[in-house]
Structures are given as structure tokens and as C-alpha cells.
Design an enzyme around this catalytic site. Structure first.
Site, PDB file in Angstrom:
ATOM      1  CD1 TRP A 132      -2.478   1.851   0.416  1.00  0.00           C
ATOM      2  CD2 TRP A 132      -1.927   1.960   2.586  1.00  0.00           C
ATOM      3  NE1 TRP A 132      -3.111   2.947   0.945  1.00  0.00           N
ATOM      4  CE2 TRP A 132      -2.793   3.028   2.275  1.00  0.00           C
ATOM      5  CE3 TRP A 132      -1.480   1.815   3.900  1.00  0.00           C
ATOM      6  CZ2 TRP A 132      -3.185   3.976   3.232  1.00  0.00           C
ATOM      7  CZ3 TRP A 132      -1.862   2.733   4.853  1.00  0.00           C
ATOM      8  CH2 TRP A 132      -2.708   3.814   4.511  1.00  0.00           C
ATOM      9  CG  ASP A 213      -2.758  -2.646   6.915  1.00  0.00           C
ATOM     10  OD1 ASP A 213      -2.231  -1.813   6.159  1.00  0.00           O
ATOM     11  OD2 ASP A 213      -3.931  -2.534   7.337  1.00  0.00           O
ATOM     12  CE  LYS A 249      -9.973   1.238   2.712  1.00  0.00           C
ATOM     13  NZ  LYS A 249      -9.190   1.077   1.583  1.00  0.00           N
TER      14      LYS A 249
HETATM   15  C1  LIG Z   1      -3.796  -2.040   3.130  1.00  0.00           C
HETATM   16  C2  LIG Z   1      -4.399  -0.771   3.644  1.00  0.00           C
HETATM   17  N1  LIG Z   1      -4.164  -0.402   4.954  1.00  0.00           N
HETATM   18  C3  LIG Z   1      -4.687   0.725   5.454  1.00  0.00           C
HETATM   19  C4  LIG Z   1      -5.443   1.572   4.689  1.00  0.00           C
HETATM   20  C5  LIG Z   1      -5.934   2.837   5.378  1.00  0.00           C
HETATM   21  O1  LIG Z   1      -7.272   3.080   5.269  1.00  0.00           O
HETATM   22  P1  LIG Z   1      -7.951   3.968   6.414  1.00  0.00           P
HETATM   23  O2  LIG Z   1      -9.051   4.705   5.695  1.00  0.00           O
HETATM   24  O3  LIG Z   1      -6.930   4.886   7.015  1.00  0.00           O
HETATM   25  O4  LIG Z   1      -8.487   3.014   7.389  1.00  0.00           O
HETATM   26  C6  LIG Z   1      -5.700   1.267   3.323  1.00  0.00           C
HETATM   27  C7  LIG Z   1      -6.465   2.194   2.442  1.00  0.00           C
HETATM   28  N2  LIG Z   1      -6.399   2.100   1.209  1.00  0.00           N
HETATM   29  C8  LIG Z   1      -7.075   2.844   0.192  1.00  0.00           C
HETATM   30  C9  LIG Z   1      -7.304   4.318   0.478  1.00  0.00           C
HETATM   31  C10 LIG Z   1      -6.043   5.062   0.861  1.00  0.00           C
HETATM   32  O5  LIG Z   1      -5.048   4.965   0.111  1.00  0.00           O
HETATM   33  O6  LIG Z   1      -6.070   5.703   1.920  1.00  0.00           O
HETATM   34  C11 LIG Z   1      -6.354   2.658  -1.169  1.00  0.00           C
HETATM   35  O7  LIG Z   1      -5.354   1.892  -1.202  1.00  0.00           O
HETATM   36  O8  LIG Z   1      -6.836   3.207  -2.157  1.00  0.00           O
HETATM   37  C12 LIG Z   1      -5.176   0.068   2.814  1.00  0.00           C
HETATM   38  O9  LIG Z   1      -5.405  -0.298   1.539  1.00  0.00           O
END
Ligand SMILES: Cc1[nH+]cc(COP(=O)(O)O)c(/C=N/[C@@H](CC(=O)O)C(=O)O)c1O
Length: 401
Positions: A132, A213, A249
């Protein structure tokens, strides 16, 4: 004399910056396959019905806006650990899990990184290649050294398992191994249960510390339990581990910033001490977390009817992604005459597909076809409707050649 004059312009974020570019595009066929955020078949954001029900109940109840404790809402911390490990998991009744509500997955990862920086000086985190986009930023800013372990094999468009294992073996003893619990981002490629067992063997052998994660629990397969099986396998071995969780998500709570950091310790006493140190790190960082999302999760999981409704909606979201995956595969196979094997699209799981398109080809997708995606070749299938699969297939085939 201006003191801020010397500050330069920061580059747009590789993922969130794509959405900004998409919004600026006025082309009618534009498609946002950048940010990993669920969209309906009509390509609209989706607030789960069960979330609206929980919020109506909360509104009727009329709750206050008092500060939460530093560690967050107790009811949330209880259910989030139970969802992750399983309510009947011995680690729960043994009180060996230190859980602190975090600012979603990102904030939880950052709080864990601060704990590593303070209590494991010199230790490093090894992260998958690719991973990520924000993982490197988080550890860099927390001043935690990191390096990469092989993960994606472009030749097979699959997992470079041997490379992964040898790189984990080669890491200095006591390294933190960052693992995606399910729905690997950006590749969509997950280890098999047998491979997870081998990964656990190697981590145990080297006294490494697993650091999961878990940002897509229930969203990848549609089942909360199935998507937590990797974490539960490691916990069942009696290993200490960290798990960052997110409800962005799987419950669509993106902007509510609700998640948690869980540290599974070898004793209840250690868990108590770890929790106290996580609080000490959180207080100067953001003091205490936002209450709304925590109440939504606690209310939904706390009610059998709402919890079941959530599971149904999660299956619906995961199901739509699976069907759009199939439709894209059919469009690509039907249109492409080059004989290229597109089956990787079906083998991948979760929100993303790693197309193998390089940066220049990804640029062609955007500049010529108005398809917005990340430069590493990742497309978010959540942003794709069945109706647009033909168009996307044409764009991908054109960009590959
Ligand atoms: C693997 C992973 N870990 C943590 C997050 C963090 O999400 P949060 O909203 O802080 O709980 C995301 C978000 N991924 C998507 C959005 C982003 O980049 O923030 C993405 O990969 O598009 C992940 O894909």
C-alpha cells in the site's frame, strides 16, 4: 522576512491525488479506478443501510459529545477485538489483547509505528514489494527503518513465495513483518492457507514479530471469519503480534476514521502495560479519537439483527466486485486477439487488480482513455460498473500494445 517562503510544493499523493485529477476531468467517459473506495453499479458512493439504521437509533437516543478516553470507546474496543480474533478465542478471555481505538487503519498503523520506534530501537519493519502506497510514508515519518520482502512475481502475475520466504528468513532476528491480513493491496494476491502456515513457521523460527494490516476484513471473501483466518492462525500458535484494523471499506465508514490497533501479548499483565504506553503515545498525537464511528460499529455488532444485516451487505459489496471481475475478464478475453492470459484477473481477491501495466501504459490509460488509476498499474474494481467493462477492456488492450 517571510519564514514560510522557502517551503516547496509537495507532490500529489500517489493514490488520493488520482481522485483530485479525476474530479478535474470533464470527459463524459472518465472512470475513477484510483482510490480503494466502494462504488455502486451506478458508480455512486454507498452508505450501508445498516449504518443509517444505527445512526437513526443513536440520534433518537440523544448521546453527548464528551471526550472519549484516550484509548477510545470501550464498547468499540471490545467488539473490534472479538471480530478480529473471534469472540470465543482464548486470547480474549485471557485478556492478552491490548486494543486501542485508532484514527482508522492509517492512524492505527502510525500509533503502532510510534510504539515500535520507542520500545524497539534499531528494529526494522519489512514490507511487501509492492505494498500500500502509504506504508512507507508512515514508517518514514515515525522514524522506523524498513526494507522490502519480495511478494509480486511479474512473470507469473502471482506470489513470489520463495522470494518472500527467503527475504523474511534473511531479515535481522526480531524484525517486524508487515503482512496484509487479506486482500493484498495493490496486487490482490493472497497466500494460500498452506503458505500462511509456512510464513508463520519462518517468522517463529527467526523470532520476528508479525504485524498485520487488516483493512478489508469481510470485504475480500464476504466473510468476516474467513478474512481473519491468517491472523487467527498466528494467534493460535501462541505468537505475539500486532494488528491494525479499519472499518473504512467493510462498513463504508471512510471519513469517520474508525479503526483500532490490537497488540496480542503473552500475558494479561503485559497487555495492560502495552495499552498504557499506547495511551501515552496517543495523548500528545491526537489526545483521543472521534466517537461517532466507534458508536456505529459498537451498535451494529452489539445487535444481532444489525450485525446480520451488515454481513448481508458486506456479501453484497464483495459479490458485486466479484461479478465485475468476471465481466472484465470476459470482456478482455472476448476482445483481445493476442492470446494473452487474463486469468490473473479472476485469481486476485478483494478490491484491487494489479494489471501489470507499467507507468507509461498507466499514463496512456488516463491521457487517452480518461481511466484514472495508480501509476503502479493497480485498478480499483470497486470503481467499475459492469456497463463500463467493455470500455475498460478496450483501454487496457490498447495500452498494453
Ligand atoms: C492495506 C491498507 N491499509 C490501510 C489503509 C488505510 O485506510 P484507512 O481509511 O486509514 O483506514 C488502506 C487504504 N487504502 C485505500 C485508500 C487510501 O489509500 O487511503 C487505497 O489503497 O486506495 C489500505 O489499503
Amino acid at each position: 522576512v517571510s519564514r514560510f517562503e522557502g517551503i516547496t510544493m509537495a507532490p500529489p499523493d500517489p493514490i488520493l491525488g488520482v481522485s483530485e485529477a479525476f474530479r478535474a476531468d470533464t470527459h463524459e467517459m472518465k472512470l475513477n479506478l484510483g482510490v480503494g473506495a466502494y462504488r455502486t453499479e451506478e458508480l455512486q458512493p454507498y452508505v450501508l443501510n445498516v449504518v443509517k439504521k444505527a445512526e437513526n437509533l443513536m440520534l433518537e437516543r440523544g448521546e453527548n459529545k464528551e471526550y472519549l478516553p484516550i484509548e477510545g470507546l470501550a464498547a468499540f474496543n471490545k467488539v473490534t477485538a472479538e471480530l478480529l480474533f473471534g469472540a470465543d478465542n482464548p486470547v480474549i478471555e485471557q485478556k492478552r489483547v491490548a486494543t486501542v481505538q485508532g484514527l482508522s487503519g492509517t492512524g492505527s498503523l502510525r500509533l503502532a509505528a510510534a510504539l515500535i520506534e520507542r520500545y524497539f530501537p534499531g528494529a526494522k519493519v519489512i514490507i511487501s514489494s509492492p505494498t500500500w502506497g502509504n506504508h512507507k510514508n508512515i514508517f518514514n515519518d515515525a522514524r522506523v527503518p524498513w526494507s522490502e520482502y519480495r511478494y509480486y512475481d511479474p512473470k507469473t502475475v502471482g506470489l513470489d513465495f520463495d522470494g518472500m520466504i527467503s527475504d523474511i528468513k534473511a531479515a535481522p532476528e526480531g524484525s517486524f513483518v508487515l503482512l496484509h491480513g487479506c486482500a493484498h493491496n495493490p496486487t490482490g494476491i493472497d497466500p494460500t492457507p498452506e503458505q500462511w502456515a509456512t510464513i508463520a513457521d519462518v517468522i517463529e523460527e527467526k523470532n520476528h514479530i508479525p504485524f498485520f494490516d487488516v483493512a478489508y476484513q469481510g470485504f475480500a471473501s464476504g466473510s468476516l471469519d474467513e478474512d481473519a483466518s491468517s491472523v487467527r492462525l498466528f494467534a493460535a500458535r501462541g505468537m505475539e503480534l500486532l494488528v491494525a484494523q479499519s472499518y473504512s471499506k467493510n462498513l463504508g465508514l471512510y471519513a469517520e476514521r474508525i479503526g483500532a490497533i490490537n497488540v496480542l501479548c503473552s500475558s494479561a499483565d503485559a497487555a495492560t502495560r502495552v495499552k498504557s504506553q499506547l495511551k501515552r503515545l496517543a495523548r500528545p498525537m491526537y489526545s483521543n479519537p472521534p466517537v461517532h464511528g466507534a458508536r456505529v460499529v459498537a451498535n451494529i455488532v452489539g445487535s444481532t439483527a444489525l450485525f446480520n444485516e451488515w454481513k448481508e451487505e458486506m456479501e453484497m459489496m464483495a459479490g458485486r466486485i466479484k461479478s465485475v471481475r468476471q465481466k472484465l475478464f470476459d470482456s478482455l478475453s472476448g476482445t483481445d486477439k493476442s492470446g494473452k492470459d487474463w486469468s490473473f484477473i479472476l485469481k486476485q481477491i478483494g478490491m484491487f487488480s494489479f494489471t501489470g501495466l507499467n507507468t507509461a501504459q498507466s499514463d496512456n490509460m488516463t491521457n487517452k482513455w480518461h481511466v484514472y488509476m495508480t501509476k503502479d498499474g493497480r485498478i480499483s474494481l470497486a470503481g467499475l460498473s459492469s456497463a463500463k467493462c467493455e470500455y475498460l477492456a478496450d483501454a487496457i488492450i490498447d495500452s498494453f500494445h
